[in-house]
Write a protein that holds these residues in place. Sequence first.
Motif, PDB file in Angstrom:
ATOM      1  N   VAL A 100     -33.402 -20.771-121.945  1.00 10.67           N
ATOM      2  CA  VAL A 100     -34.525 -19.929-121.511  1.00 10.67           C
ATOM      3  C   VAL A 100     -34.952 -20.385-120.122  1.00 10.67           C
ATOM      4  O   VAL A 100     -35.318 -21.545-119.926  1.00 10.67           O
ATOM      5  N   ASP A 101     -34.859 -19.476-119.152  1.00 12.86           N
ATOM      6  CA  ASP A 101     -35.273 -19.790-117.787  1.00 12.86           C
ATOM      7  C   ASP A 101     -36.505 -18.957-117.450  1.00 12.86           C
ATOM      8  O   ASP A 101     -36.431 -17.752-117.263  1.00 12.86           O
ATOM      9  N   ALA A 124     -34.750 -25.435-122.230  1.00 12.52           N
ATOM     10  CA  ALA A 124     -35.471 -24.815-121.118  1.00 12.52           C
ATOM     11  C   ALA A 124     -35.402 -25.753-119.920  1.00 12.52           C
ATOM     12  O   ALA A 124     -34.982 -26.911-120.049  1.00 12.52           O
ATOM     13  N   ALA A 125     -35.807 -25.245-118.771  1.00  5.74           N
ATOM     14  CA  ALA A 125     -35.768 -26.084-117.571  1.00  5.74           C
ATOM     15  C   ALA A 125     -37.079 -25.995-116.817  1.00  5.74           C
ATOM     16  O   ALA A 125     -37.827 -25.031-116.943  1.00  5.74           O
ATOM     17  N   ILE A 149     -44.334 -25.043-120.592  1.00  2.00           N
ATOM     18  CA  ILE A 149     -43.043 -24.352-120.707  1.00  2.00           C
ATOM     19  C   ILE A 149     -42.425 -24.617-122.082  1.00  2.00           C
ATOM     20  O   ILE A 149     -41.949 -23.713-122.762  1.00  2.00           O
ATOM     21  N   LYS A 150     -42.515 -25.862-122.512  1.00  2.00           N
ATOM     22  CA  LYS A 150     -42.013 -26.251-123.831  1.00  2.00           C
ATOM     23  C   LYS A 150     -42.749 -25.471-124.930  1.00  2.00           C
ATOM     24  O   LYS A 150     -42.131 -24.935-125.856  1.00  2.00           O
ATOM     25  N   ASN A 151     -44.075 -25.373-124.795  1.00  2.00           N
ATOM     26  CA  ASN A 151     -44.871 -24.658-125.798  1.00  2.00           C
ATOM     27  C   ASN A 151     -44.547 -23.167-125.848  1.00  2.00           C
ATOM     28  O   ASN A 151     -44.601 -22.564-126.916  1.00  2.00           O
ATOM     29  N   ILE A 159     -28.659 -24.127-118.473  1.00  2.00           N
ATOM     30  CA  ILE A 159     -29.668 -24.532-119.461  1.00  2.00           C
ATOM     31  C   ILE A 159     -29.077 -24.364-120.865  1.00  2.00           C
ATOM     32  O   ILE A 159     -29.152 -25.269-121.697  1.00  2.00           O
ATOM     33  N   ALA A 160     -28.458 -23.198-121.095  1.00  3.11           N
ATOM     34  CA  ALA A 160     -27.870 -22.939-122.419  1.00  3.11           C
ATOM     35  C   ALA A 160     -26.782 -23.957-122.730  1.00  3.11           C
ATOM     36  O   ALA A 160     -26.647 -24.431-123.856  1.00  3.11           O
TER      37      ALA A 160
END
Length: 271
Positions: free
Chosen positions: A33-34, A97-98, A111-113, A267-268
Amino acid sequence: GITFEECDSLVKEFERVVKNPVTNGSSVYYTGVDLGTACVVVAVLDENFKPAAGAYRYADVVRDGMVVDYIGAIRIVREMKEELEEKLGCELLYAAAAIPPGTDELDSGAIKNVVQGAGFEITALLDEPTAANAVLKIKNGAVVDIGGGTTGISILKDGKVVYVADEATGGTHFSLVISGAYGLPFGEAERYKRDPSHHKELLPVLKPVVEKISSIINRHLEGHQVEGIYLVGGTCCLAGIEDIIEKRTGIPTYKPDNPMFVTPLGIARSC
Ligand code: ATP
């Protein structure tokens, strides 16, 4: 210039699966997820790390690495997740994610949340240049990520990120210049810019901004041994941007088929 067949074929394959997902009964899927300033990209790889599906959506939920519309971001990622699950006929469980270089702990937490709030189990949170390099596999060179709000410059040595910088010039400035030159409202200028059939006509208009970005790149690369520049990020979709940057920096410059998809795929791959 330099060619990166592996990266190019991965990006091309991803472009295909965005249109036509591949349902091959993979036992597990890896999702990247970007969350960008202008665009949210979700990339799904199968058990062999081959692209299986993907989606992207223009959205205004993040600004320079900071989540400005938390609820909106969760909703968009959740919708994209559900859309892809329906196409693949199975549930997507894991995602990575990044975060842009220089993002502080609070913003990376947000971003994590968002990714967790959308229903994923998060397996990795990595910095963007490291993610891009999971696909580019550069040993010695610079990743230049020209996004919406900013340009990120990262230098790699022996495959490791040794220097990062983020400067506040990016695609938004291109749109502002178009808006001024053509007398268009910002949103229309932005859409006009994204249409590849306008790129030839736009390049001379945007040249001064590309030259400014080139001088920013030069300033950061000074004193480093950089063998090549690798362009990623949505703004690098502009046809011909690579030639101006190569000329102004004097460093061989490489641009993948669709520079917007390199980081999400990386990322994936790191999921
Ligand atoms: P940032 O890195 O600043 O947080 P971001 O991650 O959202 O931003 P990207 O999604 O890589 O950045 O790029 C967004 C920028 O790319 C926007 O300015 C957008 O207008 C531009 N862009 C996207 N597609 C194209 C295109 N086809 N041609 C030109 N510019 C494009």
